[in-house]
Design an enzyme around this catalytic site. Structure first.
Site, PDB file in Angstrom:
ATOM      1  N   HIS A  34       0.613  -1.217   0.232  1.00 29.18           N
ATOM      2  CA  HIS A  34      -0.228  -0.083  -0.007  1.00 29.18           C
ATOM      3  C   HIS A  34       0.531   1.269  -0.283  1.00 29.18           C
ATOM      4  O   HIS A  34       1.327   2.228   0.888  1.00 29.18           O
ATOM      5  CB  HIS A  34      -0.714  -0.076   1.251  1.00 29.18           C
ATOM      6  N   PHE A  35       1.178   1.178  -0.990  1.00 33.41           N
ATOM      7  CA  PHE A  35       1.688   0.911  -1.975  1.00 33.41           C
ATOM      8  C   PHE A  35       2.991   0.507  -2.617  1.00 33.41           C
ATOM      9  O   PHE A  35       3.988   1.760  -1.661  1.00 33.41           O
ATOM     10  CB  PHE A  35       0.709   1.951  -3.416  1.00 33.41           C
TER      11      PHE A  35
END
Length: 167
Positions: A34-35
């Site tokens: 993420h991410f």
């Protein structure tokens, strides 16, 4: 995996407010995806951190009388910016309305003095034994564990007593 999103409590006035800290590090497992190449704290975990802070405030206010505290409703949630590894999310929760089984708080999280996330939260709190006396021992065990964890989070802060209302 279990997320514990409060690293420490830095200010506490039972019945009124709490200030807690979450320091985001690159080693947080949820940042791995993420991410990729742009790790940021997911918004739902910012909301969870505010919920955890509010839960500690409620427990301290009620002297750990109830074993379960859960988020019932989140309203007016606003996100303003990302929280990145190396940043410290400072969470403040203030009681707006406190009842025997439900509490409403105004919560916000900030980084370097800027508000990053804010919401109005409604938390429900109860004992399992309220539903079945068979769970009395479970409640006692859960409350003891919560007190132990609270002491670890709250090692260096002095608990302030609520201000007496002027009469």
């Amino acid at each position: 995996m279990r997320f514990a999103l409060i690293d420490r409590i830095v200010e506490l006035t039972p019945g009124e407010r709490i200030v807690a800290i979450k320091t985001l590090t690159l080693s947080e497992e949820y940042l791995w995806d993420h991410f990729p190449n742009f790790p940021v704290m997911p918004g739902v975990l910012m909301l969870q951190a505010m919920t955890e802070a509010a839960s500690w405030l409620i427990r301290a206010t009620d002297d750990f009388a109830q074993s379960i505290t859960v988020l019932r409703e989140a309203m007016n949630i606003k996100f303003a910016q990302f929280v990145e590894p190396g940043q410290e999310l400072r969470i403040t929760a203030e009681i707006a309305n406190h009842g025997p089984n439900e509490t409403t708080v105004k919560a916000k999280g900030g980084v370097e003095g800027r508000t990053i996330v804010s919401a109005k939260l409604v938390l429900k709190h109860y004992n399992l034994a309220d539903r079945s006396p068979d769970y009395t021992q479970v409640d006692l065990s859960l409350r003891a564990e919560l007190v132990r964890h609270f002491r670890n989070l709250n090692r260096t802060v002095q608990v302030r007593q609520p201000q007496a209302e002027a009469g």
